[in-house]
Design an enzyme around this catalytic site. Structure first.
Site, PDB file in Angstrom:
ATOM      1  N   LYS A   1      73.564 -15.676  61.067  1.00 42.46           N
ATOM      2  CA  LYS A   1      72.854 -15.025  59.965  1.00 42.46           C
ATOM      3  C   LYS A   1      73.583 -15.260  58.638  1.00 42.46           C
ATOM      4  O   LYS A   1      72.959 -15.591  57.621  1.00 42.46           O
ATOM      5  CB  LYS A   1      72.715 -13.517  60.241  1.00 42.46           C
TER       6      LYS A   1
ATOM      7  N   GLN B   1      74.564  -4.886  63.356  1.00 45.96           N
ATOM      8  CA  GLN B   1      74.267  -5.628  64.576  1.00 45.96           C
ATOM      9  C   GLN B   1      74.321  -4.699  65.790  1.00 45.96           C
ATOM     10  O   GLN B   1      75.268  -3.938  65.962  1.00 45.96           O
ATOM     11  CB  GLN B   1      75.256  -6.798  64.736  1.00 45.96           C
TER      12      GLN B   1
ATOM     13  N   ASP C   1      66.114  -5.215  58.870  1.00 46.94           N
ATOM     14  CA  ASP C   1      65.835  -5.328  60.312  1.00 46.94           C
ATOM     15  C   ASP C   1      64.562  -4.564  60.688  1.00 46.94           C
ATOM     16  O   ASP C   1      64.031  -4.751  61.782  1.00 46.94           O
ATOM     17  CB  ASP C   1      66.993  -4.721  61.121  1.00 46.94           C
TER      18      ASP C   1
HETATM   19  N1  GUN Z   1      70.570  -7.135  68.353  1.00 43.60           N
HETATM   20  C1  GUN Z   1      69.645  -7.895  68.964  1.00 43.60           C
HETATM   21  N2  GUN Z   1      68.706  -8.282  68.074  1.00 43.60           N
HETATM   22  C2  GUN Z   1      69.053  -7.755  66.891  1.00 43.60           C
HETATM   23  C3  GUN Z   1      68.482  -7.805  65.592  1.00 43.60           C
HETATM   24  O1  GUN Z   1      67.437  -8.406  65.343  1.00 43.60           O
HETATM   25  N3  GUN Z   1      69.157  -7.146  64.620  1.00 43.60           N
HETATM   26  C4  GUN Z   1      70.299  -6.462  64.868  1.00 43.60           C
HETATM   27  N4  GUN Z   1      70.873  -5.827  63.855  1.00 43.60           N
HETATM   28  N5  GUN Z   1      70.852  -6.387  66.047  1.00 43.60           N
HETATM   29  C5  GUN Z   1      70.234  -7.037  67.058  1.00 43.60           C
END
Ligand code: GUN
Length: 300
Positions: free
Chosen positions: A51, A95, A118
């Site tokens: 990311k 995350q 998110d």
């Molecule tokens: N863990 C698994 N998928 C995601 C996501 O799209 N965003 C975040 N922050 N954590 C995750």
């Protein structure tokens, strides 16, 4: 036919690059994403690194806040509060998963909805359910973009979603049942308590698999000509590989690809689209903060 997430995400990313350049040309600073990573889970490290790298590639600012696995909940909340108040940061992701001693819901709810790129905050989930403009969780958003750009007919089709997570399965079912394009599907949401699962999967025109179980969906479970979207990405031990593992999707790709009319590979499918969608949300967060509020009066 392969649904090429790598190619389509690159298209999305190049469009975003143009948009960001225009924003900068108009005198704005580039959009900025902050990510909080707690602990050192290998998969989470990889996702967050991708990311941050994607941000850098298109000229977005990024901040990575790393906290140890034994960090207190209040310390994470302090970090979030500081980022919420920081006008130089437009988007914030924490995350997941978080260590067991942390209340994930409390953390999610502490992110300012305007910065919640998110789309996990209850306010944003509520807006999604109501069909209002909001930040849509990156994986379902990326899958919708993929269906759209491949012109896959969804209207009136039977879509079966395997997995009811808040991040993928539940929003996916919602988006595909909406009166929109892509959308207008008849959706069945299957989960661990579903009986006779294969009866459902075999009737799916569109099958979205988000279970986290390597190669769970086999060819005998898939209808001839179906569109198969594989959200899974599991590390399976393999001592012959330099890393000691291989990445497997939730779909037995080699056999299912013979039956499906469209299928996403792993890697190079949904994962790429997730990153592109997160970047789209981050650019939107910045755009929303630039737009004059409708309550402001501009006198020229
Ligand atoms: N863990 C698994 N998928 C995601 C996501 O799209 N965003 C975040 N922050 N954590 C995750």
């Amino acid at each position: 036919m392969l649904l090429d997430g790598k190619k389509i995400s690159e298209e999305v990313i190049s469009e975003l690059t143009v948009e960001v350049s225009a924003m900068i040309a108009e005198g704005n600073r580039p959009p900025h994403l902050a990510a909080i990573l707690v602990g050192n889970d290998g998969a989470s490290e990889t996702y967050v690194a991708s990311k941050v790298k994607a941000c850098e590639k298109i000229g977005l600012g990024s901040t990575l806040v790393r906290l140890p696995a034994d960090v207190s909940e209040s310390r994470i909340l302090e970090e979030i509060d500081a980022i919420n108040k920081n006008d130089e940061i437009d988007g914030l992701i924490v995350q997941l998963p978080l260590p067991k001693h942390i209340d994930e819901q409390k953390i999610t709810e502490s992110v300012l909805p305007e910065k919640d790129v998110d789309g996990f905050h209850p306010v944003n989930v509520g807006k999604l359910v109501l069909g209002l403009p909001t930040f849509i969780s990156a994986t379902p958003k990326g899958i919708m973009e993929l269906l759209k750009r491949y012109n896959i007919e969804t209207s009136g089709k039977h879509c079966v979603v395997l997995g009811r997570s808040n991040i993928v399965g539940t929003p996916m079912a919602n988006l595909l049942s909406r009166n929109s394009n892509p959308g207008n599907c008849t959706v069945t949401l299957c989960h661990s308590r579903t009986k006779n699962l294969a009866d459902f999967t075999k009737s799916a025109d569109i099958l979205v698999v988000a279970l986290g179980k390597a190669e769970f969906v086999t060819a005998d479970m898939v209808k001839e000509g179906a569109t198969v979207i594989d959200v899974g990405i599991t590390r399976v031990e393999d001592s012959t590989k330099p890393r000691g593992y291989v990445l497997k999707g939730d779909v037995a790709f080699e056999e299912v690809k013979e039956k499906a009319s469209y299928i996403t590979p792993v890697p190079g499918g949904v994962g790429r689209m997730t990153i592109a969608a997160l970047l789209q949300n981050t650019v939107t967060a910045k755009k929303n903060s630039i737009k004059p509020s409708k309550f402001q009066h501009h006198v020229s």
